[in-house]
Design an enzyme around this catalytic site. Structure first.
Site, mmCIF file in Angstrom:
data_model
loop_
_atom_site.group_PDB
_atom_site.id
_atom_site.type_symbol
_atom_site.label_atom_id
_atom_site.label_comp_id
_atom_site.label_asym_id
_atom_site.label_seq_id
_atom_site.Cartn_x
_atom_site.Cartn_y
_atom_site.Cartn_z
ATOM 1 C CG ASP A 1 -91.599 22.326 58.651
ATOM 2 O OD1 ASP A 1 -91.296 23.247 58.183
ATOM 3 O OD2 ASP A 1 -92.616 22.108 57.410
ATOM 4 C CG ASN B 1 -81.953 21.651 57.706
ATOM 5 O OD1 ASN B 1 -81.871 21.173 58.873
ATOM 6 N ND2 ASN B 1 -82.592 21.601 56.991
HETATM 7 C C1 FPP Z 1 -87.269 24.559 60.377
HETATM 8 O O1 FPP Z 1 -88.087 25.768 59.832
HETATM 9 C C2 FPP Z 1 -86.394 23.885 60.917
HETATM 10 C C3 FPP Z 1 -85.049 23.394 61.402
HETATM 11 C C4 FPP Z 1 -84.732 24.113 60.083
HETATM 12 C C5 FPP Z 1 -84.392 23.785 62.002
HETATM 13 C C6 FPP Z 1 -84.980 23.451 63.648
HETATM 14 C C7 FPP Z 1 -84.679 24.742 64.435
HETATM 15 C C8 FPP Z 1 -85.305 24.856 65.317
HETATM 16 C C9 FPP Z 1 -85.859 24.914 66.029
HETATM 17 C C10 FPP Z 1 -84.130 25.637 66.113
HETATM 18 C C11 FPP Z 1 -82.651 24.903 66.941
HETATM 19 C C12 FPP Z 1 -82.550 24.357 67.725
HETATM 20 C C13 FPP Z 1 -81.706 23.540 68.129
HETATM 21 C C14 FPP Z 1 -81.880 23.038 69.714
HETATM 22 C C15 FPP Z 1 -80.726 23.731 67.066
HETATM 23 P P1 FPP Z 1 -88.005 25.918 58.467
HETATM 24 O O2 FPP Z 1 -86.155 27.140 58.019
HETATM 25 O O3 FPP Z 1 -87.717 25.369 57.788
HETATM 26 O O4 FPP Z 1 -89.178 26.823 58.031
HETATM 27 P P2 FPP Z 1 -89.877 27.288 57.186
HETATM 28 O O5 FPP Z 1 -90.384 25.817 56.262
HETATM 29 O O6 FPP Z 1 -90.892 28.027 57.675
HETATM 30 O O7 FPP Z 1 -88.407 27.985 56.130
#
Ligand code: FPP
Length: 253
Positions: A26, A74
């Site tokens: 996250d 998501n």
């Molecule tokens: C959370 O950050 C992360 C995700 C929704 C997806 C995780 C994805 C990756 C690490 C990259 C993709 C990897 C693969 C293998 C597809 P957030 O966007 O929720 O962060 P925030 O809460 O700060 O907005």
């Protein structure tokens, strides 16, 4: 680059690594916002962190690493961000699959395939097929995954067996339900890490997390690395795991 297990980093005892570590990656968006960058750059750097952490997990002796890559929830994000995340998965598999395979990593995928683009399904299937015989470490990619849906799917299959007269409802135990989840042969996670300071499971492995130790790390996912993983494992090793009983051993003992 290599994912192969090298000697454990300084100060870490390989024997103390939990067998199964699961991570809620996250904070990509907040990492980017703090730097005035687009969210997509946070996700791109998130993939770099993922590469580091797969390698470090292997070095530390972790047998199974599960990562929450894309949750069923998501889909509520803007289409452009969903497209970016799918693009990153495509690139991750195309660029890293050969290295993962060479280094003995088996790739498994949990989550719903229905509703995913055919090329994504093809890539996920190819990663699982190519690496099927690998035994050094298992990387479980939770993609289009939600724990409630996983449990509902198990309930539907069991209900169908009852409706078909193939199963007595009284035969359904917690073990039965566990056997109908997406990866029934994978042991429950010992340690679940969530980055970025949020303290919740967000529909991740809720059945399997019954006795997992939860470690919440304040840093955002793109900044997570082998040292941060070691820190979370050290915290895990200070915990006392009782599984509802009275044992007084720490996770490490
Ligand atoms: C959370 O950050 C992360 C995700 C929704 C997806 C995780 C994805 C990756 C690490 C990259 C993709 C990897 C693969 C293998 C597809 P957030 O966007 O929720 O962060 P925030 O809460 O700060 O907005």
């Amino acid at each position: 680059m290599s994912y192969a297990a090298a000697p454990a980093p300084n100060g870490t005892d390989r024997t103390n690594a939990p067998s199964h570590v699961a991570i809620i990656m996250d904070g990509n968006g907040r990492w980017a916002a703090a730097r005035g960058l687009p969210r997509t750059e946070g996700h791109r750097r998130g993939v770099e962190a993922l590469r580091r952490v797969v390698r470090a997990a292997g070095e530390l002796g972790v047998r199974t690493l599960t990562i929450f890559s894309f949750s069923s929830e998501n889909w509520s994000r803007p289409a452009s961000e969903i497209g970016d995340l799918f693009g990153l998965l495509r690139r991750f598999i195309r660029n890293d699959l050969a290295t993962l395979h060479r280094d003995g990593v088996r790739v498994r995928v949990i989550g719903e395939r229905d509703g995913l683009a055919p090329d994504i399904c093809g890539l996920l299937g190819e990663a699982e097929e190519l690496t099927r015989g690998n035994t050094k470490m298992t990387l479980v990619v939770a993609f289009n995954y939600g724990s409630r849906q996983e449990i509902a799917n198990a309930a539907q299959r069991l209900a169908q067996e009852v409706a078909d007269g193939k199963r007595d409802p009284a035969s359904i135990t917690p073990d039965t339900i566990g056997r109908y989840l997406d990866a029934p042969d994978i042991p429950d996670p010992d340690l679940i890490i969530r980055t970025s300071g949020e303290q919740r499971l967000s529909n991740f492995l809720m059945w399997q997390a019954a006795y997992s130790e939860l470690v919440f790390v304040p840093i955002h996912w793109p900044d997570f690395d082998g040292a941060a993983l070691e820190g979370a494992i050290a915290e895990y090793n200070r915990r006392e795991r009782r599984f509802g009983g009275l044992a007084t051993k720490t996770a490490a003992s």
